[in-house]
Design a protein around this motif. Structure first.
Motif, mmCIF file in Angstrom:
data_model
loop_
_atom_site.group_PDB
_atom_site.id
_atom_site.type_symbol
_atom_site.label_atom_id
_atom_site.label_comp_id
_atom_site.label_asym_id
_atom_site.label_seq_id
_atom_site.Cartn_x
_atom_site.Cartn_y
_atom_site.Cartn_z
ATOM 1 N N GLY A 1 3.686 -19.592 20.106
ATOM 2 C CA GLY A 1 4.750 -19.381 21.241
ATOM 3 C C GLY A 1 4.180 -19.799 22.540
ATOM 4 O O GLY A 1 3.324 -19.318 22.966
ATOM 5 N N ASP B 1 5.057 -23.956 19.084
ATOM 6 C CA ASP B 1 6.375 -23.812 19.427
ATOM 7 C C ASP B 1 7.419 -24.492 18.752
ATOM 8 O O ASP B 1 7.211 -25.775 18.727
ATOM 9 N N VAL C 1 5.289 -14.747 20.556
ATOM 10 C CA VAL C 1 6.809 -15.178 20.126
ATOM 11 C C VAL C 1 7.715 -14.113 20.782
ATOM 12 O O VAL C 1 7.211 -13.108 20.971
ATOM 13 N N LYS C 2 8.903 -14.498 20.844
ATOM 14 C CA LYS C 2 10.041 -13.401 21.165
ATOM 15 C C LYS C 2 10.043 -12.387 20.250
ATOM 16 O O LYS C 2 10.097 -12.516 19.113
ATOM 17 N N GLN D 1 12.443 -10.784 18.749
ATOM 18 C CA GLN D 1 13.393 -11.177 17.778
ATOM 19 C C GLN D 1 12.785 -11.978 16.668
ATOM 20 O O GLN D 1 13.416 -11.946 15.576
ATOM 21 N N LYS D 2 11.735 -12.648 16.810
ATOM 22 C CA LYS D 2 11.328 -13.730 16.111
ATOM 23 C C LYS D 2 9.993 -13.298 15.171
ATOM 24 O O LYS D 2 9.445 -14.061 14.366
ATOM 25 N N GLU E 1 10.009 -13.216 11.495
ATOM 26 C CA GLU E 1 10.023 -14.405 10.853
ATOM 27 C C GLU E 1 8.663 -15.121 10.788
ATOM 28 O O GLU E 1 8.214 -15.830 10.089
ATOM 29 N N VAL E 2 8.204 -15.251 11.863
ATOM 30 C CA VAL E 2 6.688 -15.615 12.244
ATOM 31 C C VAL E 2 5.771 -15.179 11.403
ATOM 32 O O VAL E 2 4.970 -15.627 10.898
#
Length: 99
Positions: A10, A37, A71-72, A74-75, A78-79
């Motif tokens: 990120g 990123d 990371v954000k 909401q991610k 996933e990450v």
């Protein structure tokens, strides 16, 4: 991609600010940091630090000794799933509250 001491996953505002501080205060040399990123704009800005830059979070995680998750929120799931095979035996730090 060469091995790095720290992968920052990120490279948005927070990830870039942390990387900038680590380099400017000489905690790490630019070659010791890898920023990942998916955003081309974030990668372009990150290149100004002369660090290694990639769009591939999993590759960055596999090539580093420690991982900083920036990371954000909401991610994060996933990450985390993406890098899961690469984190065994590594220090993983998150700047996300509660994550």
């Amino acid at each position: 991609m060469s091995a790095s001491a720290l992968a920052i996953l990120g490279a948005g505002r927070m990830g870039f600010a942390i990387a900038h501080s680590l380099v400017s205060r000489r905690v790490f040399r630019p070659a010791e940091l890898m920023l990942a990123d998916p955003s081309a704009e974030s990668r372009t800005r990150a290149r100004r630090l002369r660090c290694c830059v990639t769009a591939d979070a999993r590759a960055a995680a596999s090539q580093s000794r420690a991982i900083l998750l920036a990371v954000k929120p909401q991610k994060i799931v996933e990450v985390a799933q993406l890098i899961r095979p690469e984190v065994r035996g590594k220090l993983v730090i998150s700047i996300l509250a509660g994550a």
